[in-house]
Enzyme design. Structure first.
Site, short mmCIF file in Angstrom:
data_model
loop_
_atom_site.label_atom_id
_atom_site.label_comp_id
_atom_site.label_asym_id
_atom_site.label_seq_id
_atom_site.Cartn_x
_atom_site.Cartn_y
_atom_site.Cartn_z
N SER A 55 13.77 25.15 8.92
CA SER A 55 12.41 24.44 8.84
C SER A 55 12.79 23.73 7.53
O SER A 55 13.01 24.09 6.42
CB SER A 55 11.39 25.48 8.55
N HIS A 102 13.52 22.21 12.33
CA HIS A 102 12.24 22.69 12.70
C HIS A 102 11.39 21.86 11.98
O HIS A 102 11.45 21.91 10.60
CB HIS A 102 12.16 24.02 12.94
N ASP A 111 7.51 21.14 10.51
CA ASP A 111 6.09 21.74 10.28
C ASP A 111 5.16 20.80 10.24
O ASP A 111 5.19 20.34 8.90
CB ASP A 111 6.29 22.79 9.58
N MET A 148 1.37 19.95 9.51
CA MET A 148 0.14 20.61 9.17
C MET A 148 -0.95 19.42 8.78
O MET A 148 -0.74 18.86 7.96
CB MET A 148 0.36 21.48 7.91
N HIS A 184 6.64 21.41 15.28
CA HIS A 184 5.76 22.52 15.24
C HIS A 184 4.35 22.10 14.89
O HIS A 184 4.03 21.89 13.74
CB HIS A 184 6.25 23.85 14.32
N MET A 234 0.97 22.24 13.80
CA MET A 234 -0.24 23.15 13.37
C MET A 234 -1.43 22.34 13.04
O MET A 234 -1.76 22.22 11.84
CB MET A 234 0.24 23.90 12.16
N MET A 259 4.71 33.77 16.21
CA MET A 259 4.51 33.34 14.68
C MET A 259 4.93 34.90 13.99
O MET A 259 3.91 35.83 14.48
CB MET A 259 3.51 32.93 14.41
N ASP A 279 9.17 32.61 14.06
CA ASP A 279 8.95 31.71 13.04
C ASP A 279 7.98 32.23 11.95
O ASP A 279 7.23 32.72 12.18
CB ASP A 279 8.19 30.30 13.44
N GLY A 313 9.33 34.20 7.74
CA GLY A 313 9.72 35.43 7.04
C GLY A 313 11.17 35.96 7.46
O GLY A 313 11.56 37.12 7.52
N GLY A 366 12.96 28.99 6.92
CA GLY A 366 12.59 27.90 5.78
C GLY A 366 13.20 28.31 4.67
O GLY A 366 14.46 27.95 4.12
N SER A 367 12.56 29.09 3.79
CA SER A 367 13.17 29.63 2.62
C SER A 367 14.39 30.34 2.88
O SER A 367 15.34 30.59 1.71
CB SER A 367 12.00 30.53 1.72
C1 DX5 Z 1 4.85 28.59 8.59
C2 DX5 Z 1 5.93 27.50 9.35
C3 DX5 Z 1 7.35 27.92 8.99
C4 DX5 Z 1 7.69 28.14 7.81
C5 DX5 Z 1 8.80 29.20 8.02
O1 DX5 Z 1 3.65 27.87 8.33
O2 DX5 Z 1 5.28 27.38 10.53
O3 DX5 Z 1 8.19 27.24 10.21
O4 DX5 Z 1 8.60 26.94 7.25
O5 DX5 Z 1 9.26 29.54 6.56
P1 DX5 Z 1 9.88 30.89 6.02
O6 DX5 Z 1 11.24 31.06 6.58
O7 DX5 Z 1 10.10 30.62 4.56
O8 DX5 Z 1 8.70 31.89 6.37
ZN ZN Z 2 6.83 26.29 12.10
#
Ligand code: DX5
Ligand code: ZN
Length: 255
Positions: free
Chosen positions: A29, A54, A56, A58, A87, A89, A158, A192, A194, A214-215
């Site tokens: 992500s 991916h 995101d 928002m 994605h 959101m 999620m 998706d 953690g 992501g992280s």
């Molecule tokens: C959360 C996003 C994820 C996010 C995941 O709102 O939909 O895609 O970037 O990041 P990590 O892997 O750090 O939880």
């Molecule tokens: Zn996402």
């Protein structure tokens, strides 16, 4: 050929690359990347063997955070042939769908909580040549998406409340993955939030096809190759752990 036409004409090849990749796989992500140098971040992921990213999106309304929209994605599309797993959101994805299609998105994920009756929107996504996925938040029961499963190309479970990267994995959502995998052996199931090597292991054992990370990829030391290798080890352990169970990792999307 204009940028918009090129972004759409390349979609079959980008979806084929997705299909050809060995599942289960990781889609980084970009939410946690260095936005001052996205092009270089994309190049680094490419060198490390990543097939898809991916994105995101928002809106500060459906989730309490803002990220980026279709014009930004359209610029990234000029730079890369990565499959874009997008994605949304956002509260009103139908209003902006055409923009994301034209920007070169390939898979489009909408949230069931934002669109409780998604039949028409799923059909619009697929008619545009994209794949349609429904995401459900941790508190949302599977019953909310069950009526649409046969219409969908994928489901996104999620494992955090959407809005921010770097949150803690909610292991209770693995029950949804197990139930879906048992009832729909060929369904494309994504997860998706953690995901790190240890939670990737759990998710793969439960039967996911794809993990959004992501992280866990964009870590501070900048060594994405090492992060991806550690995730691959977690995936390997998960496959070993899942062996012999009724579930499979999933190998193709529901068409
Ligand atoms: C959360 C996003 C994820 C996010 C995941 O709102 O939909 O895609 O970037 O990041 P990590 O892997 O750090 O939880
Ligand atoms: Zn996402």
């Amino acid at each position: 050929m204009g940028d918009e036409l090129r972004s759409q004409s390349g979609r079959p090849a980008r979806l084929k690359a997705w299909d050809d990749a060995a599942a289960p796989f990781v889609t980084p992500s970009l939410l946690n990347c260095d936005f001052s140098r996205v092009g270089e971040e994309l190049d680094a992921l490419k060198r490390d063997g990543v097939v898809a990213v991916h994105l995101d999106v928002m809106d500060g309304h459906f989730v309490p955070n803002l990220s980026y929209g279709a014009p930004v994605i359209a610029d990234w599309r000029k730079r890369t042939d990565f499959t874009f797993d997008t994605h949304l959101m956002i509260s009103d994805p139908g209003r902006y769908l055409d923009d994301f299609v034209k920007a070169g998105c390939d898979l489009i994920i909408i949230q069931i909580e934002a669109v409780p009756e998604p039949t028409d929107l799923i059909a619009r996504i697929q008619a545009a040549g994209c794949r349609a996925s429904l995401a459900l938040n941790p508190p949302t029961p599977l019953s909310a998406i069950e009526p649409y499963l046969d219409q969908l190309d994928a489901v996104l479970v999620m494992s955090v409340m959407p809005g921010f990267g770097g949150q803690k994995f909610d292991a209770s959502v693995l029950d949804k993955v197990r139930v879906l995998r048992a009832s729909h052996p060929d369904l494309w199931i994504s997860i998706d939030g953690g995901i790190k090597p240890d939670t990737a292991e759990l998710a793969v054992a439960a039967g996911v096809s794809q993990m959004v990370v992501g992280s866990g990829v964009f870590r501070p030391d900048g060594n994405y190759a090492a992060a991806l290798a550690e995730l691959a080890e977690g995936i390997h352990r998960g496959l070993e752990r899942g062996k012999g169970s009724a579930s499979s990792a999933g190998s193709s999307s529901v068409q």
